[in-house]
Design an enzyme around this catalytic site. Structure first.
Site, PDB file in Angstrom:
ATOM      1  N   ILE A  65      44.384  -6.487  -0.908  1.00  0.00           N
ATOM      2  CA  ILE A  65      43.645  -6.854   0.296  1.00  0.00           C
ATOM      3  C   ILE A  65      42.635  -5.775   0.665  1.00  0.00           C
ATOM      4  O   ILE A  65      42.834  -4.598   0.390  1.00  0.00           O
ATOM      5  CB  ILE A  65      44.569  -7.128   1.504  1.00  0.00           C
ATOM      6  CG1 ILE A  65      45.246  -5.844   1.978  1.00  0.00           C
ATOM      7  CG2 ILE A  65      45.583  -8.193   1.195  1.00  0.00           C
ATOM      8  CD1 ILE A  65      45.824  -5.944   3.366  1.00  0.00           C
ATOM      9  N   CYS A  66      41.547  -6.228   1.276  1.00  0.00           N
ATOM     10  CA  CYS A  66      40.558  -5.324   1.855  1.00  0.00           C
ATOM     11  C   CYS A  66      40.021  -6.014   3.106  1.00  0.00           C
ATOM     12  O   CYS A  66      40.667  -6.892   3.653  1.00  0.00           O
ATOM     13  CB  CYS A  66      39.470  -4.960   0.845  1.00  0.00           C
ATOM     14  SG  CYS A  66      38.390  -6.322   0.398  1.00  0.00           S
ATOM     15  N   HIS A  67      38.830  -5.631   3.544  1.00  0.00           N
ATOM     16  CA  HIS A  67      38.278  -6.183   4.777  1.00  0.00           C
ATOM     17  C   HIS A  67      37.879  -7.659   4.621  1.00  0.00           C
ATOM     18  O   HIS A  67      38.325  -8.515   5.381  1.00  0.00           O
ATOM     19  CB  HIS A  67      37.076  -5.343   5.215  1.00  0.00           C
ATOM     20  CG  HIS A  67      36.575  -5.688   6.576  1.00  0.00           C
ATOM     21  ND1 HIS A  67      35.376  -5.237   7.048  1.00  0.00           N
ATOM     22  CD2 HIS A  67      37.092  -6.445   7.578  1.00  0.00           C
ATOM     23  CE1 HIS A  67      35.185  -5.687   8.271  1.00  0.00           C
ATOM     24  NE2 HIS A  67      36.207  -6.421   8.621  1.00  0.00           N
ATOM     25  N   ILE A  94      41.466  -9.149   5.290  1.00  0.00           N
ATOM     26  CA  ILE A  94      42.154  -9.041   6.579  1.00  0.00           C
ATOM     27  C   ILE A  94      41.363  -9.716   7.690  1.00  0.00           C
ATOM     28  O   ILE A  94      41.944 -10.163   8.678  1.00  0.00           O
ATOM     29  CB  ILE A  94      42.488  -7.573   6.909  1.00  0.00           C
ATOM     30  CG1 ILE A  94      43.535  -7.509   8.019  1.00  0.00           C
ATOM     31  CG2 ILE A  94      41.237  -6.783   7.220  1.00  0.00           C
ATOM     32  CD1 ILE A  94      44.200  -6.175   8.174  1.00  0.00           C
TER      33      ILE A  94
END
Length: 108
Positions: A65-67, A94
């Site tokens: 996961i990242c932004h 996210i």
């Protein structure tokens, strides 16, 4: 490339005993994070993945996961080149989690 929709994250992680690999920078993790009961989370910034590769188990299912899902997509591709078979990108990152699943997680 394996993509995982935010609505399916918790079910996938609990059924596959998956690791949630957060590849964002420390300040981003401090700002907003996904916490799921019973799901292990590991934070390794994207730039540190190659040097910390031994901390990851190639036989475990890993959801990156990242932004917004761009950096994590690159990490998924890298891990696949290293022989990891069960790696997934959290589509939308996210930010999508905050909008579609848990509005208590701050957007930034």
């Amino acid at each position: 490339m394996n993509q995982l929709a935010v609505q399916h994250l918790h079910a996938h992680c609990t059924s596959a005993n998956a690791l949630l690999l957060d590849v964002r920078e420390p300040w981003e993790v401090d700002t907003a994070a996904i916490r799921l009961p019973g799901v292990a989370v590991k934070h390794i910034p994207m730039s540190r993945i190659p040097e910390r590769l031994e901390e990851l188990d190639p036989s475990q299912s890993i959801v990156c996961i990242c932004h917004h899902g761009v950096r994590s997509l690159q990490v998924v591709a890298f891990l696949q080149r290293q022989g990891f078979e069960s790696v997934y990108n959290l589509a939308g990152g996210i930010d999508a989690w905050s909008v579609e699943v848990d509005p208590s997680v701050p957007r930034y």
